[in-house]
Design an enzyme around this catalytic site. Structure first.
Site, PDB file in Angstrom:
ATOM      1  N   VAL A   1       0.830  -1.205   0.000  1.00 50.65           N
ATOM      2  CA  VAL A   1       0.000   0.000   0.000  1.00 50.65           C
ATOM      3  C   VAL A   1       0.867   1.258   0.000  1.00 50.65           C
ATOM      4  O   VAL A   1       0.611   2.228  -0.721  1.00 50.65           O
ATOM      5  CB  VAL A   1      -0.940   0.006   1.223  1.00 50.65           C
TER       6      VAL A   1
ATOM      7  N   ILE B   1       2.905   1.721  -3.618  1.00 48.16           N
ATOM      8  CA  ILE B   1       2.191   1.957  -4.870  1.00 48.16           C
ATOM      9  C   ILE B   1       1.746   3.417  -4.929  1.00 48.16           C
ATOM     10  O   ILE B   1       0.941   3.856  -4.101  1.00 48.16           O
ATOM     11  CB  ILE B   1       0.958   1.035  -4.994  1.00 48.16           C
TER      12      ILE B   1
ATOM     13  N   GLU C   1      -0.540   5.297  -5.986  1.00 44.05           N
ATOM     14  CA  GLU C   1      -1.879   5.234  -6.586  1.00 44.05           C
ATOM     15  C   GLU C   1      -2.417   6.616  -6.939  1.00 44.05           C
ATOM     16  O   GLU C   1      -3.175   6.776  -7.888  1.00 44.05           O
ATOM     17  CB  GLU C   1      -2.846   4.549  -5.608  1.00 44.05           C
TER      18      GLU C   1
ATOM     19  N   ASP D   1       2.351  35.301 -36.253  1.00 44.91           N
ATOM     20  CA  ASP D   1       1.951  36.378 -37.159  1.00 44.91           C
ATOM     21  C   ASP D   1       2.473  37.699 -36.589  1.00 44.91           C
ATOM     22  O   ASP D   1       2.658  37.845 -35.377  1.00 44.91           O
ATOM     23  CB  ASP D   1       0.424  36.465 -37.264  1.00 44.91           C
TER      24      ASP D   1
ATOM     25  N   ASN E   1       1.437   6.472   5.447  1.00 40.97           N
ATOM     26  CA  ASN E   1       1.066   6.564   4.038  1.00 40.97           C
ATOM     27  C   ASN E   1      -0.064   7.562   3.821  1.00 40.97           C
ATOM     28  O   ASN E   1      -0.083   8.304   2.839  1.00 40.97           O
ATOM     29  CB  ASN E   1       0.654   5.180   3.532  1.00 40.97           C
TER      30      ASN E   1
ATOM     31  N   ASP F   1       1.265  10.485   1.477  1.00 41.37           N
ATOM     32  CA  ASP F   1       0.763  10.421   0.102  1.00 41.37           C
ATOM     33  C   ASP F   1      -0.481  11.265  -0.131  1.00 41.37           C
ATOM     34  O   ASP F   1      -1.018  11.260  -1.226  1.00 41.37           O
ATOM     35  CB  ASP F   1       0.444   8.964  -0.278  1.00 41.37           C
TER      36      ASP F   1
END
Length: 895
Positions: free
Chosen positions: A280, A283, A285, A327, A718, A722
């Site tokens: 977990v 990764i 995610e 231009d 985590n 994260d």
């Protein structure tokens, strides 16, 4: 809405059925009909409801892994671990939902910025309105390049053609007319109608709106035209695939940990939950969602700077632009053209922008020239009743300047156009480089022509002198050529004027009509450079971006402007359209890097220029405003339409610059580089954080130590590492230094050498220092819970501190403004709070398996965090001050 067909009835019957006339509806009637028919909008695809977005979060492979792991934990009678894992599921789902919901709202806000407009006759006056405000019975005016805003019965056409591919699939434009058709005429053959979503490609027309919104032909078949695409981009797809590959690797590592730990420590339950926790944490995610937010935030920043990015892909690609082909008129210049000189055979007239000065003897030639410019002209004034200084004029810049010059000289263009009604016209087209109009005058049918000097002169056999037409021989042509060169060297745009009395029988303009014209003279037009143009071109040079100026002006005029801009030029660096025509594509590919100015080119040439740069592996941005620019805009890596351009150009483009300013393009490139920077930083942060725990646990297993951190603790870290910091990273302001570096190039990788080394350094240093810390505490105290709590604190604190270090790859941590990203400050303090709670709150201590720590443990944790930051800053110093000095090309890998 009544079920009436309009292609099979006369325009008179159509007027009667719609209760309207050729003067248009009144404001009161428009309001009434809007209340009855509603807005002229196709049914919109509804945004994904919040509850569906929430349910979508449970389809993640990570969530499935967690749910299965929780189930097994409860089955093994480990309710604490099962509860924590389920809590991880809930929080992961909530964070993903909030991020995606926010990204969806950001993109929806951008869609609302894009709106089509239409020109209508209401209350007998012409004006502009939003296309969605149209109602049946409105009289609309259509020109080449316009997107047809509703289903329209045509009542007047002038060489009018429409591309109906969006509706019928027909690849060739359909020539339109106004005659009544048979009842059984197929949709694709209804040549007296123009349909919503199709595009005018040639000529002009007037029509009455017959159907709007869902009642239009395109509405009936529910073919929604999507003006903004929010589909996954190549970078997002690449990152998604990258995340999947990382996930596979991590699952393999997790299985290996579980198996190895079982045979070495014999505790399957503990090793299983730890393995799941490692998977977990490792990764990434949230990476794809974080990238979407970075792109959406970047697009919102661009719109604040008048750059409307219509596709996420453009936001990604902008930062890698090598070449901007732009231009001149209205982009590098102010787009505020003014007539400065009118040159005839006998007189040179000076026009100062407020009135026209002339001597009494030359008044006749001057008035004739100004009158010709008013008649051979499609510019319109929206508020004719206001003072001339407050007029809002629509039309191309040259025609606006002609209209203003004539009006300021005392000529009332509205009265003159009534005195000499137009019979026929050939609208200006870049392929022919002239415009011609035929008028009914007292002295007969008069043809008036304006356009490129070399084209007009080639059609003339006489020249006007003292009000008479005399032979236009070589000597006289040579005199005008000298005057032309003098004006061109001043940087003026020059057009030529001519006329012809065609006789009473002439009803339309033909090739024969356009021969043996009488040359009137030149008009010199000044369009001053924007004040910031020269500085912006210099910024491009500093950023490694080549500016290429493209203009339809004469070579001498282009040279004068290039000199004023500071562009490198000599005979070797300037190319005219006729020379470009003589080169094969292979030859142009070889020479294109040396050409900084293109003169006398057409929109068709732009496509060849784009292809030539791309053949040299360059990322090309190309500007345009006309329908003929669309192929080049579409072919370019970044197609840029001017806000004042045609609807079809805007539809084709990746970006629309709303203020027509070259500086806006460069600012968008700067934002694009900032977008890539933030993606790079987020990837660095997430992956560094992910692999620290992996190294820590693998190291402990190899040394035969107990697992140094529990599944619950890993999951807790985590959720902080994260979520809050990675979300804050998406809001990181761009770094101004990015515009002093070369473009990163097509093949640049997010995980370049520097990022890979930093990921390894952060992961290894963090992992091994915490392993050493765990070993020391456990071996000296024998208290496993204490040792794990120390590691738990250290891992959480480390990541919260080093996020300040990885937020810039260009500056040392002390050189970066600590408070430039308030979101990051908030994430830091929130992270500290969430580290304190499980260590000191008894309820959480029970579930997270922690014990209270003394101040000395905090000091050690902070010291380890400092060591990690020192490691990161050392690597940055080596890259910034050692490697890049030895290898300047390394700059190409930066963004």
């Amino acid at each position: 809405m009544p079920d009436i067909t309009f292609f099979n009835i006369s325009k008179e019957d159509a007027f009667k059925n719609l209760d309207t006339n050729d003067k248009g509806l009144t404001t009161k009637e428009v309001t009434r009909r809007q209340g009855y028919y509603g807005l002229n909008k196709l049914p919109e695809e509804a945004a994904t409801p919040w509850y569906k977005l929430f349910i979508e979060q449970f389809k993640s492979s990570l969530v499935f892994i967690l749910v299965i792991a929780a189930g097994i934990s409860f089955g093994l009678e480990e309710p604490v671990d099962g509860t924590v894992i389920l809590a991880a599921v809930v929080i992961q789902v909530l964070v993903g939902f909030v991020q995606e919901f926010r990204a969806q709202r950001s993109l929806a806000a951008l869609k609302q910025v894009i709106s089509l407009s239409a020109r209508v006759l209401r209350n007998g006056k012409e004006g502009g309105v939003a296309a969605e405000a149209l109602v049946p019975g409105d009289i609309v005016l259509l020109s080449a390049g316009d997107k047809v805003p509703a289903d329209v019965r045509l009542i007047e056409v002038h060489d009018f053609e429409v591309d109906e591919a969006p509706l019928t699939g027909e690849s060739e434009p359909i020539k339109k007319q106004i005659k009544v058709l048979d009842n059984d005429t197929d949709l694709a053959e209804r040549s007296n109608m123009a349909f919503t979503g199709t595009v005018a490609t040639k000529g002009q027309a007037i029509g009455m709106v017959t159907f709007t919104g869902q009642y239009t032909e395109i509405g009936k078949i529910a073919q929604l035209i999507k003006d903004t695409e929010d589909e996954p981009t190549p970078l997002q797809d690449k990152l998604t695939q990258f995340s999947k590959r990382i996930s596979i690797v991590v699952v393999i590592i997790a299985v290996a940990i579980a198996v190895f730990g079982y045979f070495t420590q014999g505790d399957f339950t503990t090793m299983f939950t730890v393995a799941v926790a490692v998977a977990v944490s490792a990764i990434p995610e949230g990476l794809a969602v974080a990238v979407t937010i970075i792109l959406a935030v970047g697009m919102q920043r661009m719109i604040k700077r008048d750059a409307l990015v219509r596709k996420l892909l453009a936001a990604e690609t902008l930062g890698s632009t090598n070449v901007i082909c732009t231009d001149k008129t209205g982009t590098l210049t102010e787009g505020n053209m003014q007539i400065t000189d009118i040159i005839t055979w006998e007189n040179n007239f000076a026009v100062d922008g407020t009135n026209t000065t002339h001597d009494k003897n030359g008044a006749r030639d001057l008035i004739f020239s100004l009158r010709l410019g008013l008649l051979c002209n499609d510019a319109k004034v929206d508020n004719i009743e206001d003072n001339i200084g407050d007029w809002k004029i629509s039309g191309n810049l040259t025609e606006r300047a002609l209209l203003m010059a004539g009006s300021q000289a005392g000529l009332h263009f509205h009265d003159i156009q009534k005195e000499a009604p137009r019979i026929d016209a050939i609208p200006f087209d870049s392929s022919i480089k002239y415009m011609a109009t035929l008028h009914r005058e007292a002295q007969g049918r008069m043809l008036y022509v304006k356009g490129a000097p070399e084209i007009i002169i080639s059609k003339c056999s006489k020249v006007m002198a003292s009000g008479k037409a005399i032979s236009f021989d070589k000597v006289k042509q040579k005199k005008f050529q000298k005057k032309f060169i003098q004006l061109s060297k001043q940087g003026l745009r020059i057009i030529a004027l001519a006329y012809k009395n065609t006789g009473e029988a002439t009803k339309e303009i033909t090739d024969n009509t356009l021969s043996d014209l009488v040359f009137v003279g030149y008009v010199g037009i000044k369009d001053p450079l924007r004040k910031e143009a020269k500085q912006t071109v210099a910024r491009c040079l500093d950023a490694g971006i080549q500016t290429v100026m493209i203009t339809g002006d004469h070579k001498l005029t282009a040279q004068a402007i290039a000199k004023e801009l500071g562009l490198k030029f000599d005979e070797h660096n300037i190319m005219e359209g006729k020379e470009l025509d003589s080169l094969s594509q292979h030859e142009l590919n070889k020479r294109v890097k040396d050409i900084t100015v293109y003169a006398r080119v057409t929109p068709e040439h732009k496509l060849r220029i784009v292809n030539a740069w791309q053949a040299n592996d360059m990322v090309v941005a190309m500007t345009g405003d006309g329908i003929n620019d669309s192929p080049a805009i579409k072919a370019a890596d970044i197609g840029i339409a001017l806000g004042s351009g045609t609807d079809v150009a805007k539809e084709t483009a990746d970006m629309v610059i709303l203020d027509d300013n070259f500086e806006t393009i460069v600012e968008a490139v700067e934002e694009g580089r900032g977008i890539f920077d933030n993606i790079k930083k987020t990837v660095l942060y997430l992956l560094s954080d992910s692999f620290s725990e992996v190294i820590l646990i693998i190291g402990a297993l190899l040394l035969g130590l107990p697992i140094p951190i529990t599944a619950a603790q890993i999951l807790w870290i985590n959720l902080i590492d994260d979520s809050f910091p990675s979300l804050a990273m998406t809001q990181e302001p761009k770094e101004l230094e990015s515009m002093k570096e070369k473009p990163r190039g097509r093949k640049a990788q997010i995980l370049d050498g520097e990022v890979k080394i930093l990921i390894v350094i952060i992961s290894v240093v963090t992992g091994f220092m915490n392993l050493a810390r765990f070993y020391f505490v456990y071996s000296t105290t024998g208290d496993l819970d204490l040792a794990r709590t120390v590691v738990f604190l250290s891992l959480g604190i480390d990541s919260l501190f080093y996020m300040f270090s990885v937020r810039s790859m260009r500056k040392m941590i002390w050189q970066k403004n600590l408070f430039s990203n308030k979101w990051l400050i908030g994430a830091f303090f929130l992270g500290i709070l969430f580290q304190v709670i499980p260590i000191y709150v008894p309820f959480f201590q029970k579930y997270i398996n922690t014990v209270p720590l003394g101040w000395e443990q905090w000091v050690v944790a902070l010291s380890l965090s400092v060591a990690v930051i020192v490691s990161i800053e050392t690597i940055k110093f080596i890259f910034l001050h050692v490697l890049r000095k030895k290898n300047p090309e390394q700059e190409l890998q930066r963004a």
